[in-house]
Scaffold this motif. Structure first.
Motif, mmCIF file in Angstrom:
data_model
loop_
_atom_site.group_PDB
_atom_site.id
_atom_site.type_symbol
_atom_site.label_atom_id
_atom_site.label_comp_id
_atom_site.label_asym_id
_atom_site.label_seq_id
_atom_site.Cartn_x
_atom_site.Cartn_y
_atom_site.Cartn_z
ATOM 1 N N UNK A 159 0.824 -1.206 0.000
ATOM 2 C CA UNK A 159 0.000 0.000 0.000
ATOM 3 C C UNK A 159 0.858 1.257 0.000
ATOM 4 N N UNK A 162 2.192 1.639 -3.521
ATOM 5 C CA UNK A 162 1.150 2.117 -4.433
ATOM 6 C C UNK A 162 0.823 3.575 -4.162
ATOM 7 N N UNK A 163 0.808 3.941 -2.906
ATOM 8 C CA UNK A 163 0.554 5.338 -2.559
ATOM 9 C C UNK A 163 1.636 6.256 -3.098
ATOM 10 N N UNK B 106 -12.126 2.700 -8.807
ATOM 11 C CA UNK B 106 -11.290 3.125 -7.676
ATOM 12 C C UNK B 106 -11.605 4.571 -7.333
ATOM 13 N N UNK B 159 -0.387 9.441 1.732
ATOM 14 C CA UNK B 159 0.122 8.325 0.926
ATOM 15 C C UNK B 159 -0.614 7.032 1.246
ATOM 16 N N UNK B 160 -0.886 6.809 2.512
ATOM 17 C CA UNK B 160 -1.616 5.598 2.895
ATOM 18 C C UNK B 160 -3.011 5.607 2.289
ATOM 19 N N UNK B 161 -3.619 6.780 2.293
ATOM 20 C CA UNK B 161 -4.963 6.905 1.707
ATOM 21 C C UNK B 161 -4.915 6.650 0.199
ATOM 22 N N UNK B 162 -3.971 7.267 -0.473
ATOM 23 C CA UNK B 162 -3.846 7.069 -1.919
ATOM 24 C C UNK B 162 -3.541 5.613 -2.248
ATOM 25 N N UNK B 163 -2.720 4.995 -1.416
ATOM 26 C CA UNK B 163 -2.413 3.591 -1.623
ATOM 27 C C UNK B 163 -3.641 2.713 -1.474
ATOM 28 N N UNK B 164 -4.498 3.080 -0.556
ATOM 29 C CA UNK B 164 -5.746 2.338 -0.373
ATOM 30 C C UNK B 164 -6.606 2.403 -1.628
ATOM 31 N N UNK B 165 -6.737 3.599 -2.176
ATOM 32 C CA UNK B 165 -7.518 3.760 -3.405
ATOM 33 C C UNK B 165 -6.943 2.910 -4.527
ATOM 34 N N UNK B 166 -5.623 2.972 -4.668
ATOM 35 C CA UNK B 166 -4.973 2.235 -5.741
ATOM 36 C C UNK B 166 -5.135 0.732 -5.560
ATOM 37 N N UNK B 169 -7.927 -0.660 -7.445
ATOM 38 C CA UNK B 169 -7.622 -0.876 -8.858
ATOM 39 C C UNK B 169 -6.836 -2.159 -9.061
ATOM 40 N N UNK B 172 -6.069 -5.848 -4.928
ATOM 41 C CA UNK B 172 -5.241 -6.471 -3.910
ATOM 42 C C UNK B 172 -4.550 -5.407 -3.088
ATOM 43 N N UNK B 173 -4.396 -5.535 -1.780
ATOM 44 C CA UNK B 173 -4.952 -6.616 -0.961
ATOM 45 C C UNK B 173 -6.465 -6.500 -0.786
ATOM 46 N N UNK B 176 -8.306 -3.237 1.648
ATOM 47 C CA UNK B 176 -7.316 -2.151 1.621
ATOM 48 C C UNK B 176 -7.589 -1.055 2.639
ATOM 49 N N UNK B 179 -6.008 -2.075 5.850
ATOM 50 C CA UNK B 179 -4.548 -1.987 5.747
ATOM 51 C C UNK B 179 -4.100 -0.528 5.803
ATOM 52 N N UNK B 180 -4.799 0.325 5.064
ATOM 53 C CA UNK B 180 -4.451 1.742 5.063
ATOM 54 C C UNK B 180 -4.577 2.356 6.444
#
Lengths: 194, 194
Positions: A159, A162-163, B106, B159-166, B169, B172-173, B176, B179-180
Motif C-alpha cells: 500500500x 502504491x501510494x 477506484x 500516501x496511505x490513503x492514496x495507496x488504499x484507493x490504488x 484498482x 489487492x490486498x 485495503x 490496511x491503510x
DNA sequence: TCGAAACCAGAACGCTCGTTACGGTACAGC
DNA sequence: GCTGTACCGTAACGAGCGTTCTGGTTTCGA
C-alpha cells in the motif's frame, strides 16, 4: 545499453518509442501516427510485427515489467540487511525513474488498467503480474521482520508503494519516495516490536 | 435522498447517470449515447445544459467531490479523539463506497486525471482540489498528534490513503481500507512516540 | 548478382464518437 | 386558448483514429 550509432531494427524502435510516448502522454491519447513518427517506422511495419496497437501496448508493458524487475533485483542484492531488502523497492523506484530519460506520469501498469478497462486480457494481465510480483516478494522479505504477521506487513508495504506511485499523479507530496519509505519502515518497526 | 416516484429533472438525471456509468466503465470508454440512454435524456438536452461531454464530466466530478467531502465531515464530527479524527478519512471512504449503489473502479479524480491528461483545466482542477482538501485537513488533524512534525505525518497519511484507493484498482490486498488505516495509525504512533 | 525479406511513404477505408440540426410533443403561466 | 419553454427521437455531419492497401526501395545473405 547500445551506444553504437547503428539504428535499432524497426521492432525495437517501435517498442522504445512506445515506452517513451505512451506512458507520458497517455495510451489512448497517443494516436498510432505519433508512435510511427517517433519510431520512424511505417504503419505497415507496425502491423506486420504486432498486429494491432493494443498488442504493441501489451508487449511494451511486458518489456517494462521485465526492466523494472531487473532494476529491483539489483537493489535487493545490494541491500545489507533484512530491512534494506524490504525497503529496496523504494530505492529501485527512485533508480528506475532517474534512469529513464523520458518522464512517466506515474505507473504504466496502473495507468493502462485505468485507460483500458475493457482491454484484452493481455493488457490487464500485466498489472496482475506486477501486483503478483510485488505481493510475493514483499511477503518474502517481510517474514524475517514480522514472522507470523508477515502478510500484514507485506500488505502495508504494498500500500505504501502504491501510494507513492499515486503521489506522482497527484503531484503531491513532493518527495513521495521518501514518504513511502518512511511509512514502510515504521510499519516494519511496529511489527518487529511486538 | 429523494424517494418520491417523481422523475428528476433532466439535468439531475444526467449528473446521476454520469456518476453511475462514467467512473465504473471508464470516462473515455463511455460514449455519450450510453449516458443519454442511462439518463433517459435526448442529446439536445445534454448539450443545452452542459455544452459538451467534458463539461458534464467536470460537473459530475465537482458534485462527487462535494458529496465525498460531506461524508468525510460526518465521520470527523463523529470521531472521539485526535487519532479518530485523523483516521476518519478511512471510515469515510468505507462509508462512501458502501452507500453508493453503483460500483466505482477506484477513485474518480485519479481516474479522470489519468484518462484525460490533456483535458481542460476544469477537469484536472478537481483532482487538485481533492488533493488540496486532503492535504489541508490531514495536516490539521496531524498537529495535535505530531506537533512540529505534523507535515511529515500528514504526508504519510495521504500516501496511505492514496495507496488504499490504488489497491482497489489492483484488486489487492483484499481489505485495503483496513490496511491503510493500520498504516496510518502506526505512522501516527511513531511520530507521537518521539 | 540475384532474389527474398524487410521496410518505406502515402492514400484510402471503415468505424466510432462528439456534436448539431430538425421536426414534433407535453405542459406551465398569462 | 396562446405562447414559450423544456424536452423528445432521430438523422446527419465531421473529425479522428485504427487498420489495410498499393507500389516502390533498401538491405543482405547465398
Amino acid at each position: 545499453m547500445v551506444t553504437t550509432g547503428q539504428r535499432l531494427p524497426a521492432r525495437a524502435r517501435l517498442l522504445k518509442a512506445a515506452d517513451q510516448v505512451l506512458f507520458d502522454h497517455g495510451i489512448r491519447a497517443t494516436p498510432v501516427d505519433a508512435l510511427l513518427q517517433q519510431a520512424e517506422v511505417s504503419a505497415a511495419t507496425l502491423y506486420t510485427h504486432f498486429g494491432s496497437k493494443d498488442a504493441l501496448v501489451a508487449e511494451a508493458l511486458r518489456v517494462r515489467l521485465a526492466d523494472w524487475q531487473g532494476v529491483w533485483d539489483q537493489h535487493i542484492v545490494a541491500a545489507g540487511d533484512d530491512m534494506g531488502r524490504l525497503l529496496a523497492v523504494f530505492d529501485a523506484l527512485a533508480s528506475y525513474r532517474r534512469d529513464q530519460n523520458h518522464p512517466s506520469r506515474w505507473c504504466a501498469f496502473l495507468a493502462a488498467a485505468t485507460e483500458l478497462p475493457a482491454a484484452a486480457d493481455e493488457i490487464s494481465a500485466v498489472l496482475a503480474a506486477d501486483t503478483e510480483l510485488l505481493a510475493t516478494r514483499l511477503l518474502h522479505f517481510s517474514r524475517p521482520l514480522a514472522g507470523a504477521r508477515a502478510q500484514d506487513l507485506a500488505d502495508e508495504v504494498l500500500l505504501a508503494y502504491s501510494g507513492t506511485l499515486t503521489a506522482f499523479l497527484r503531484g503531491y507530496p513532493h518527495s513521495p519516495i521518501d514518504v513511502g519509505r518512511r511509512l514502510a519502515r515504521s510499519a516494519a518497526q511496529e511489527h518487529s516490536r511486538s
